[in-house]
Design an enzyme around this catalytic site. Sequence first.
Site, PDB file in Angstrom:
ATOM      1  N   LYS A  27     -41.028 -48.217  -6.090  1.00 61.18           N
ATOM      2  CA  LYS A  27     -41.573 -48.871  -7.289  1.00 61.18           C
ATOM      3  C   LYS A  27     -41.255 -50.369  -7.366  1.00 61.18           C
ATOM      4  O   LYS A  27     -42.027 -51.131  -7.923  1.00 61.18           O
ATOM      5  CB  LYS A  27     -41.072 -48.173  -8.557  1.00 61.18           C
ATOM      6  CG  LYS A  27     -41.718 -46.805  -8.774  1.00 61.18           C
ATOM      7  CD  LYS A  27     -41.313 -46.211 -10.108  1.00 61.18           C
ATOM      8  CE  LYS A  27     -41.978 -44.862 -10.305  1.00 61.18           C
ATOM      9  NZ  LYS A  27     -41.713 -44.281 -11.626  1.00 61.18           N
ATOM     10  N   ASP A  85     -46.448 -45.946 -16.558  1.00 61.95           N
ATOM     11  CA  ASP A  85     -45.495 -44.987 -17.148  1.00 61.95           C
ATOM     12  C   ASP A  85     -45.317 -45.257 -18.644  1.00 61.95           C
ATOM     13  O   ASP A  85     -45.456 -44.362 -19.479  1.00 61.95           O
ATOM     14  CB  ASP A  85     -44.115 -45.092 -16.479  1.00 61.95           C
ATOM     15  CG  ASP A  85     -44.025 -44.267 -15.204  1.00 61.95           C
ATOM     16  OD1 ASP A  85     -44.831 -43.336 -15.035  1.00 61.95           O
ATOM     17  OD2 ASP A  85     -43.129 -44.567 -14.389  1.00 61.95           O
ATOM     18  N   ALA A 100     -31.449 -45.545 -19.716  1.00 58.87           N
ATOM     19  CA  ALA A 100     -31.722 -46.950 -19.391  1.00 58.87           C
ATOM     20  C   ALA A 100     -32.187 -47.067 -17.945  1.00 58.87           C
ATOM     21  O   ALA A 100     -32.082 -48.126 -17.340  1.00 58.87           O
ATOM     22  CB  ALA A 100     -30.470 -47.794 -19.620  1.00 58.87           C
ATOM     23  N   GLY A 101     -32.702 -45.969 -17.380  1.00 60.15           N
ATOM     24  CA  GLY A 101     -33.224 -45.991 -16.012  1.00 60.15           C
ATOM     25  C   GLY A 101     -34.683 -46.444 -15.997  1.00 60.15           C
ATOM     26  O   GLY A 101     -35.157 -47.072 -16.948  1.00 60.15           O
ATOM     27  N   ALA A 139     -37.593 -44.875 -16.303  1.00 58.35           N
ATOM     28  CA  ALA A 139     -38.482 -44.390 -17.364  1.00 58.35           C
ATOM     29  C   ALA A 139     -38.171 -45.103 -18.672  1.00 58.35           C
ATOM     30  O   ALA A 139     -39.085 -45.523 -19.399  1.00 58.35           O
ATOM     31  CB  ALA A 139     -38.326 -42.876 -17.524  1.00 58.35           C
ATOM     32  N   GLY A 186     -42.996 -34.074 -22.416  1.00 55.40           N
ATOM     33  CA  GLY A 186     -43.134 -34.956 -21.257  1.00 55.40           C
ATOM     34  C   GLY A 186     -44.465 -34.838 -20.531  1.00 55.40           C
ATOM     35  O   GLY A 186     -44.816 -35.722 -19.747  1.00 55.40           O
TER      36      GLY A 186
HETATM   37  N1  LIG Z   1     -43.300 -37.584 -18.086  1.00 54.37           N
HETATM   38  C1  LIG Z   1     -43.496 -38.598 -17.256  1.00 54.37           C
HETATM   39  O1  LIG Z   1     -44.622 -39.056 -17.009  1.00 54.37           O
HETATM   40  C2  LIG Z   1     -42.323 -39.244 -16.582  1.00 54.37           C
HETATM   41  C3  LIG Z   1     -42.470 -40.485 -15.925  1.00 54.37           C
HETATM   42  C4  LIG Z   1     -41.342 -41.042 -15.322  1.00 54.37           C
HETATM   43  C5  LIG Z   1     -40.129 -40.375 -15.379  1.00 54.37           C
HETATM   44  N2  LIG Z   1     -40.046 -39.179 -16.043  1.00 54.37           N
HETATM   45  C6  LIG Z   1     -38.772 -38.454 -16.143  1.00 54.37           C
HETATM   46  O2  LIG Z   1     -37.826 -39.322 -16.678  1.00 54.37           O
HETATM   47  C7  LIG Z   1     -36.533 -38.930 -16.234  1.00 54.37           C
HETATM   48  C8  LIG Z   1     -35.743 -40.174 -15.871  1.00 54.37           C
HETATM   49  O3  LIG Z   1     -36.373 -40.802 -14.758  1.00 54.37           O
HETATM   50  P1  LIG Z   1     -35.908 -42.259 -14.282  1.00 54.37           P
HETATM   51  O4  LIG Z   1     -36.864 -42.683 -13.238  1.00 54.37           O
HETATM   52  O5  LIG Z   1     -35.639 -43.130 -15.455  1.00 54.37           O
HETATM   53  O6  LIG Z   1     -34.498 -41.904 -13.591  1.00 54.37           O
HETATM   54  P2  LIG Z   1     -33.286 -42.884 -13.354  1.00 54.37           P
HETATM   55  O7  LIG Z   1     -33.743 -44.283 -13.163  1.00 54.37           O
HETATM   56  O8  LIG Z   1     -32.439 -42.217 -12.320  1.00 54.37           O
HETATM   57  O9  LIG Z   1     -32.463 -42.854 -14.766  1.00 54.37           O
HETATM   58  C9  LIG Z   1     -31.872 -41.672 -15.237  1.00 54.37           C
HETATM   59  C10 LIG Z   1     -31.316 -41.896 -16.650  1.00 54.37           C
HETATM   60  O10 LIG Z   1     -30.783 -40.649 -17.122  1.00 54.37           O
HETATM   61  C11 LIG Z   1     -29.402 -40.828 -17.455  1.00 54.37           C
HETATM   62  N3  LIG Z   1     -28.692 -39.599 -17.147  1.00 54.37           N
HETATM   63  C12 LIG Z   1     -28.893 -38.767 -16.084  1.00 54.37           C
HETATM   64  N4  LIG Z   1     -28.061 -37.706 -16.150  1.00 54.37           N
HETATM   65  C13 LIG Z   1     -27.312 -37.886 -17.277  1.00 54.37           C
HETATM   66  C14 LIG Z   1     -26.271 -37.145 -17.899  1.00 54.37           C
HETATM   67  N5  LIG Z   1     -25.822 -35.991 -17.373  1.00 54.37           N
HETATM   68  N6  LIG Z   1     -25.731 -37.612 -19.052  1.00 54.37           N
HETATM   69  C15 LIG Z   1     -26.169 -38.773 -19.593  1.00 54.37           C
HETATM   70  N7  LIG Z   1     -27.147 -39.534 -19.054  1.00 54.37           N
HETATM   71  C16 LIG Z   1     -27.713 -39.100 -17.910  1.00 54.37           C
HETATM   72  C17 LIG Z   1     -28.955 -42.012 -16.625  1.00 54.37           C
HETATM   73  O11 LIG Z   1     -27.814 -42.586 -17.201  1.00 54.37           O
HETATM   74  P3  LIG Z   1     -26.824 -43.548 -16.331  1.00 54.37           P
HETATM   75  O12 LIG Z   1     -27.426 -44.909 -16.363  1.00 54.37           O
HETATM   76  O13 LIG Z   1     -25.554 -43.464 -17.078  1.00 54.37           O
HETATM   77  O14 LIG Z   1     -26.748 -42.945 -14.958  1.00 54.37           O
HETATM   78  C18 LIG Z   1     -30.189 -42.908 -16.715  1.00 54.37           C
HETATM   79  O15 LIG Z   1     -30.236 -43.571 -17.952  1.00 54.37           O
HETATM   80  C19 LIG Z   1     -36.754 -37.969 -15.043  1.00 54.37           C
HETATM   81  O16 LIG Z   1     -36.392 -36.677 -15.469  1.00 54.37           O
HETATM   82  C20 LIG Z   1     -38.253 -38.024 -14.791  1.00 54.37           C
HETATM   83  O17 LIG Z   1     -38.758 -36.748 -14.470  1.00 54.37           O
HETATM   84  C21 LIG Z   1     -41.108 -38.612 -16.645  1.00 54.37           C
END
Ligand SMILES: NC(=O)c1ccc[n+]([C@@H]2O[C@H](COP(=O)([O-])OP(=O)(O)OC[C@H]3O[C@@H](n4cnc5c(N)ncnc54)[C@H](OP(=O)(O)O)[C@@H]3O)[C@@H](O)[C@H]2O)c1
Length: 283
Positions: free
Chosen positions: A71, A107, A131-132, A134, A248
């Site tokens: 990305k 997104d 804060a990732g 998404a 979602g």
């Molecule tokens: N529906 C849709 O169209 C769509 C589109 C994109 C993504 N998503 C979903 O969005 C989710 C996040 O994706 P991403 O790309 O943002 O991932 P990412 O960049 O890896 O970020 C993950 C986020 O989740 C937090 N996290 C993970 N496990 C945790 C836990 N056990 N306790 C507290 N915080 C936790 C992380 O916190 P830290 O910073 O502390 O690690 C971070 O803020 C995924 O499940 C994905 O399937 C959905």
Amino acid sequence: MAPNFKQELTACFGKPVAENPTQAMIEAAYRHHGLAWRYLTIEVDPAGLGDAVRGARAMRFAGFNCTIPHKVAVIEHLDGLGESAALMGAVNCVVRRGNQLIGENTDGKGFVESLRPLTDPAGKKVILFGAGGAARAIGVEMALAGAERFTVVNRGEQRGRELTSLLNEKTSARAEHVPWRGDYRVPADADIVINATSIGLFPDVDARLALDVETLRPGLVVADVIPNPPRTRLVREAEWRGCKVIDGLGMLVNQGVLGIKYWTGIDPDPGVMRRALVQVFGH
Ligand SMILES: NC(=O)c1ccc[n+]([C@@H]2O[C@H](COP(=O)([O-])OP(=O)(O)OC[C@H]3O[C@@H](n4cnc5c(N)ncnc54)[C@H](OP(=O)(O)O)[C@@H]3O)[C@@H](O)[C@H]2O)c1
């Protein structure tokens, strides 16, 4: 009419990518609308990304999605960026416009589209968990749509602060980071609560967001980004407490709707796309 065996091409580039269900959703829409288009799921190694983009140019792809880990890396291979993709520094949807490949981020736009039937983001106070990638996409797009204030609740403080700085410096919204300690209590003046973490994603389906569910009041808008399973624990709790809930699948379908609109110019039927995904996930 002369037969035409040439199909217009779109794709998803990622690694790993085999479990990405986007093809089922997009090709269902192509079939439904009688488009002789294809959407290919293609595994692209990071070292091969430049060649893959050059290949897509040479083969006149109408565009392609980028997923993990491309990305950010894809940007140097493109000719320009849309507004929100430039702010986020991340592209999930590349669109051929003339001879140029332009990077967009659908997104966050998909999320805002799924929110609009329930509420207008303008002027709203938002609690954003995560804060990732998404969360950044959602935060930036909500801010561009006029959301007024963000409370970013994230486990890792550095990522939380990076997102609040981005929102404060690059948009007109105000944002603060709150360290996530114990069960978060949603303030009474919040309008929208969003889980943009990966908590609840298959196979960890019973994972619980550290949130005091007693503070989810009726009428509050609660959104979850987890597409699989769509009925997360948060979605079920919020529904039970009379909140207005978005799952979602809404975001996933709407980013696909926007991609198809960018590539083909048509407005696809979101119902067809949602049903294709529900079938894939088996819920
Ligand atoms: N529906 C849709 O169209 C769509 C589109 C994109 C993504 N998503 C979903 O969005 C989710 C996040 O994706 P991403 O790309 O943002 O991932 P990412 O960049 O890896 O970020 C993950 C986020 O989740 C937090 N996290 C993970 N496990 C945790 C836990 N056990 N306790 C507290 N915080 C936790 C992380 O916190 P830290 O910073 O502390 O690690 C971070 O803020 C995924 O499940 C994905 O399937 C959905």
